[in-house]
Design a protein around this motif. Structure first.
Motif, PDB file in Angstrom:
ATOM      1  N   HIS A 460     -16.928   4.547  26.247  1.00 32.38           N
ATOM      2  CA  HIS A 460     -15.898   4.195  25.269  1.00 32.38           C
ATOM      3  C   HIS A 460     -15.245   2.850  25.577  1.00 32.38           C
ATOM      4  O   HIS A 460     -14.907   2.098  24.675  1.00 32.38           O
ATOM      5  CB  HIS A 460     -14.811   5.280  25.244  1.00 32.38           C
ATOM      6  N   ASP A 461     -15.115   2.519  26.860  1.00 33.37           N
ATOM      7  CA  ASP A 461     -14.219   1.428  27.252  1.00 33.37           C
ATOM      8  C   ASP A 461     -14.870   0.068  27.423  1.00 33.37           C
ATOM      9  O   ASP A 461     -14.165  -0.913  27.685  1.00 33.37           O
ATOM     10  CB  ASP A 461     -13.517   1.778  28.578  1.00 33.37           C
ATOM     11  N   GLU A 487     -15.976  10.550  26.771  1.00 32.80           N
ATOM     12  CA  GLU A 487     -17.242  10.210  26.114  1.00 32.80           C
ATOM     13  C   GLU A 487     -18.395  10.098  27.105  1.00 32.80           C
ATOM     14  O   GLU A 487     -19.531  10.457  26.785  1.00 32.80           O
ATOM     15  CB  GLU A 487     -17.106   8.879  25.351  1.00 32.80           C
ATOM     16  N   ASN A 684      -5.815   2.807  27.610  1.00 30.45           N
ATOM     17  CA  ASN A 684      -7.112   2.139  27.527  1.00 30.45           C
ATOM     18  C   ASN A 684      -7.734   2.102  28.911  1.00 30.45           C
ATOM     19  O   ASN A 684      -7.774   1.087  29.560  1.00 30.45           O
ATOM     20  CB  ASN A 684      -6.919   0.714  26.983  1.00 30.45           C
ATOM     21  N   ALA A 688      -7.522   9.195  27.715  1.00 29.67           N
ATOM     22  CA  ALA A 688      -7.174   8.915  26.314  1.00 29.67           C
ATOM     23  C   ALA A 688      -5.743   9.367  26.114  1.00 29.67           C
ATOM     24  O   ALA A 688      -5.224  10.163  26.900  1.00 29.67           O
ATOM     25  CB  ALA A 688      -8.109   9.689  25.395  1.00 29.67           C
ATOM     26  N   LEU A 755      -7.091  -1.885  21.679  1.00 29.87           N
ATOM     27  CA  LEU A 755      -8.080  -1.156  22.471  1.00 29.87           C
ATOM     28  C   LEU A 755      -7.544   0.250  22.765  1.00 29.87           C
ATOM     29  O   LEU A 755      -6.335   0.442  22.855  1.00 29.87           O
ATOM     30  CB  LEU A 755      -8.340  -1.888  23.792  1.00 29.87           C
ATOM     31  N   GLY A 758     -10.128   5.423  18.708  1.00 25.67           N
ATOM     32  CA  GLY A 758     -11.498   5.691  18.261  1.00 25.67           C
ATOM     33  C   GLY A 758     -12.302   6.544  19.225  1.00 25.67           C
ATOM     34  O   GLY A 758     -13.484   6.303  19.442  1.00 25.67           O
ATOM     35  N   HIS A 759     -11.656   7.570  19.787  1.00 23.23           N
ATOM     36  CA  HIS A 759     -12.403   8.448  20.701  1.00 23.23           C
ATOM     37  C   HIS A 759     -13.247   9.459  19.924  1.00 23.23           C
ATOM     38  O   HIS A 759     -12.828   9.963  18.872  1.00 23.23           O
ATOM     39  CB  HIS A 759     -11.428   9.199  21.613  1.00 23.23           C
ATOM     40  N   ASN A 772     -12.724   2.452  17.461  1.00 19.88           N
ATOM     41  CA  ASN A 772     -12.952   1.917  18.806  1.00 19.88           C
ATOM     42  C   ASN A 772     -13.354   0.452  18.693  1.00 19.88           C
ATOM     43  O   ASN A 772     -14.466   0.125  18.252  1.00 19.88           O
ATOM     44  CB  ASN A 772     -14.040   2.713  19.524  1.00 19.88           C
ATOM     45  N   ASN A 774     -14.353  -1.523  20.766  1.00 19.53           N
ATOM     46  CA  ASN A 774     -15.525  -1.905  21.562  1.00 19.53           C
ATOM     47  C   ASN A 774     -16.843  -1.770  20.801  1.00 19.53           C
ATOM     48  O   ASN A 774     -17.877  -2.242  21.261  1.00 19.53           O
ATOM     49  CB  ASN A 774     -15.572  -1.084  22.856  1.00 19.53           C
ATOM     50  N   GLU A 775     -16.782  -1.121  19.644  1.00 26.55           N
ATOM     51  CA  GLU A 775     -18.006  -1.034  18.830  1.00 26.55           C
ATOM     52  C   GLU A 775     -18.307  -2.359  18.142  1.00 26.55           C
ATOM     53  O   GLU A 775     -19.397  -2.542  17.615  1.00 26.55           O
ATOM     54  CB  GLU A 775     -17.867   0.084  17.800  1.00 26.55           C
TER      55      GLU A 775
END
Ligand code: SF4
Length: 800
Positions: A460-461, A487, A684, A688, A755, A758-759, A772, A774-775
């Motif tokens: 996720h991060d 995740e 972050n 979470a 950030l 979106g988990h 998320n 990071n996507e």
């Protein structure tokens, strides 16, 4: 309910007094009680005798002292800051204050789990016993021992004895592949090594500085040790007249730190290094630098000649030629007059310090940007001086016995690292996680057979998060040591649940910017709720099952015993005390020896459990005459260590300089820039948000399932969009759907995305909330270091 974050920061900065006097926590508690009344796992205070016990928070690396209110010695009902702790001075942050929701929450893992079906499928994770789990893992490790370098460990912690346990296990087993998650401390340590010859992060004497120039570090929004920074902020604001501390924030986004600073300079994205060098230009041109420091303790300021008679450009002439206020104004968008005024203020206010590391410091950062900011400190003589920067002071823990190696481990350790670190292309070393992720699918330089993940959530991060997901496809076995169903843990083949911070022993060494030695001890104040085991104990058990040199490297019966062995070093030190009284101000006593208030290591261990931390002020700053371990024995503006490492190039390669980022995606297709940001009430990291934290978010940050991005009204108008519109953000690597929040504090042309949201895992209270970032964020690697120095990604925006 809306909570003003600034009011909240004032509350927590006020420490225990603020907590009791402000109506805010009671309002929050009230709202929370109504909102949470149907939770089956709702913490419900029991009747009985109340006691307070001290421990240290482990929810972030800050290491604050906390007090746990227990009912009947077994049910925790409240966490407060410990006023005796010199670091947080009784303060507590939102994450810490609501930390019981992690302990009692529903995303805890209740027993070891084995994936019996397809990786990533929660339904096919099957509970197994600890004996089965450890036997399974030991058997796998035995089968891989002939090629031990195929074992990789990724730790979310940058330091601490548990992380050392993992890297020790890898060394004994024979793998050089111990990695940590990205952190600004990496560029910082490397910069300190190149300029000063010692590989360590810095300490910052914020409490004694009179001017602070922050290049993007969100000092009161979670940077460093967050509660220490809030205490420091309170101290700055309590001073007046000539003692007043002035904070200047240099940051593209109007962050909380920017809004609370005395001055905010909204620089163009990614141009902080150019501004630092522009300020240095003025300081040098006007001859207002610290001549005594520069003349006596630095190398490479003036042009110089090497032992082969070759002439080299120095820092001074490079600054004067290339970083004029006019050019820097063009790059950064900051007016020339402002650059000159700020440079004068910085040079003439004593002591002053400059700090870099964007956001909370959870991104690697750029080496040259760090060197540029560090050079500013050197110019004004703020290196190893009160009110300036120095090296992180590590507590004098006793070393463990040397790792025992056999021929298999020796062979394995001779292998090239899977991230290429220290190899011919990346000779400067470090933990280059993105290189590792790029190499795994290619099986280069050799296959990754097993990945251990400890207290990290890379699925996720990490920016360009699919890199990690794709890499997993090529790894035979993934093992997660985690307390929570995050995740990454969901994608593991074997899950080994760890106790929470209230159920386990662990240390915090407090080197996140502190200018004195600090050692915090977490201890089990509650019985484990579930079938969890300390990762340190699991490693000891595994080592014994593997036998031979691995077992010999772990001679302890349990982790607690191993930790106690390290404490002997603190007990033997001539200076240092357990913090057992309120109002301690170690920064007022730097360099002073402290008489120990314990007589033996056993007594120290007992006192640490009772009070929570040890500190020492005697080793705060090295002497300037012997501090620098560089080829010249001085602070090097011109970093000769780069040359010694085999890095070739023109003189500018060895000097701090500004390099524009090479952003992915064409300007025509992606006309805007997407920049990530962090806030304290959106976790972050490996955790979470728990429900209480999410409840504190504004409606323009998260509403229902939609998270918001910040955009300037002019930019929104350009694309015909308005407040609250649902949009799609598309970059070269993916797209996310979000809503718009229009704010003048966003720089035109830049879209700011938080950030931490979106988990897709954890629990139903956070799963599916927001996007998320990071996507869609790309990774930019600095060619020289291989460090991920991403700060923005070109993006286009369209109505969703
Ligand atoms: S700043 Fe970090 S260590 Fe301190 S209370 Fe908050 S989460 Fe815990």
């Amino acid at each position: 309910m809306k909570v003003d974050r600034r009011a909240f920061v004032k509350l927590i900065a006020g420490g225990i007094g603020g907590t009791l006097l402000s109506p805010l926590p009671w309002k929050l508690a009230d709202d929370s009680a109504i909102w949470s009344q149907n939770w089956s796992w709702r913490p419900s205070p029991e009747r009985g005798e109340a006691t307070m016990v001290n421990t240290v928070c482990q929810l972030c690396p800050g290491g604050c002292g906390i007090r746990v209110r227990l009912i009947n010695g077994k049910r925790a009902v409240r966490l407060d800051g410990n006023p005796n702790n010199p670091l947080n001075q009784g303060g507590i942050c939102p994450l810490g204050a609501t930390g019981l929701q992690y302990h009692y929450g529903i995303s805890r893992i209740e027993s070891p789990l084995k994936q019996k079906g397809t990786r990533g499928e929660v339904k096919t994770l099957e509970p197994i016993t600890w004996d089965e789990a450890v036997a399974l893992l030991a058997a796998k490790l035995k089968s891989l021992r002939a090629q031990p370098q195929g074992l990789v460990c990724l730790s979310g912690k940058q330091n601490g004895t548990v992380s050392e346990f993992f890297s020790r296990f890898l060394e004994a087993y024979g793998s050089p592949n111990y990695l940590t998650m990205p952190a600004a401390a990496q560029a910082e340590s490397l910069g300190v090594f190149l300029s000063q010859g010692v590989r360590t992060p810095l300490s910052y004497d914020f409490e004694n500085a009179r001017m602070i120039l922050s290049f993007g570090a969100d000092l009161i929004e979670g940077w460093g040790a967050p509660c220490r920074m809030m205490s420091a902020f309170r101290l700055w604001r309590s001073k007046s007249g000539s003692q007043k501390t002035r904070l200047v924030q240099i940051e593209t986004r109007g962050s909380l730190t920017a809004s609370q600073a005395d001055e905010w300079l909204a620089v163009a994205p990614g141009t902080e290094a150019a501004l630092a060098l522009g300020l240095a230009h003025v300081i040098v041109r006007e001859k207002i630098y610290d001549r005594a420091f520069v003349d006596n303790y630095t190398h490479g300021f003036d042009d110089w000649t090497d032992s082969q008679g070759r002439r080299h450009q120095g820092f001074k002439s490079m600054l004067l030629e290339e970083y004029t206020p006019a050019r820097v104004a063009e790059i950064t968008g900051v007016q020339q007059e402002k650059i000159v005024e700020l440079a004068r203020n910085f040079a003439l206010t004593k002591p002053a310090l400059a700090v870099s590391g964007r956001g909370q410091g959870k991104m690697d950062g750029s080496l040259y940007e760090f060197l540029a900011v560090l050079s500013l400190n050197a110019l004004v003589g703020s290196v190893h001086r009160p009110g300036g920067v120095s090296w992180a002071v590590t507590p004098p823990l006793a070393p463990w016995p040397k790792v025992v190696q056999d021929s298999t481990s020796r062979n394995g350790l001779r292998s090239e690292r899977l991230d290429g670190s220290g190899g011919p292309d990346l000779p400067l070393g470090g933990h280059l996680l993105y290189n590792f992720l790029e190499n795994v699918p290619k099986g280069k330089p050799y296959p990754t057979k097993m990945l251990w993940v400890y207290e990290a959530n890379p699925a996720h991060d990490l920016a360009d998060v699919n890199l990690f997901v794709k890499a997993l496809e090529k790894i035979d076995t993934v093992v997660s040591f985690s307390s929570f169903m995050d995740e990454t843990t969901v994608m593991a083949d074997l899950i080994l649940p760890a106790p929470t911070f209230l159920e386990r022993f662990e240390d915090v060494s407090g080197d996140r910017g502190l200018q004195y030695a600090y050692f915090g001890l977490s201890r089990p104040v509650l019985q484990p709720r579930f079938e969890c085991r300390h990762p340190g104990d699991v490693l000891i058990k595994l080592a014994k099952m593997l036998g031979g040199s691995v077992a010999a490297s772990f001679p302890w019966d349990n982790y607690e015993e191993a930790l106690q062995a390290r404490i002997q070093g603190l007990a033997a030190a001539p200076s240092g005390r357990v913090a057992d009284e309120p109002g301690l101000q170690p920064w007022s006593h730097l360099g002073e020896r402290l008489a120990p208030n314990y007589g033996s290591a056993d007594e120290l261990w007992e006192m640490l459990q009772e009070h929570g931390c040890w500190y020492d002020t005697s080793q705060s700053m090295p002497s300037l005459s012997s501090a620098f371990k560089t080829p010249s024995g001085k602070f090097e503006f011109y970093c000769q260590a780069l040359k010694e490492a085999g890095v070739t190039g023109s003189d500018s390669t060895y000097l701090p300089h500004y390099q524009p980022a090479d952003l992915p995606g064409g300007k025509e297709e992606y006309p805007y820039l997407l920049m990530p940001y962090e806030v304290m009430i959106i976790e972050n990291g490996p955790l979470a948000n728990q429900p209480f934290m999410t409840k504190m978010l504004f409606d323009f940050e998260l509403k229902g399932r939609d998270s918001f991005v910040e955009i300037n009204p002019k930019t929104a108008k350009e694309v015909g969009l308005r407040e609250g519109d649902r949009v799609e953000l598309t970059t070269a690597i993916g797209s996310v759907k979000v809503r718009l929040h229009l704010t003048e504090s966003a720089r035109p042309g830049v879209i700011f995305i938080p950030l931490g949201l979106g988990h897709s895992a954890f629990d139903r209270y956070i799963r599916g909330k927001g996007a998320n970032a990071n996507e869609v964020l790309a990774v930019l690697q600095e060619p020289l270091t291989g460090l991920a120095s991403w700060w923005g990604t070109p993006v286009k925006i369209s109505r969703a």
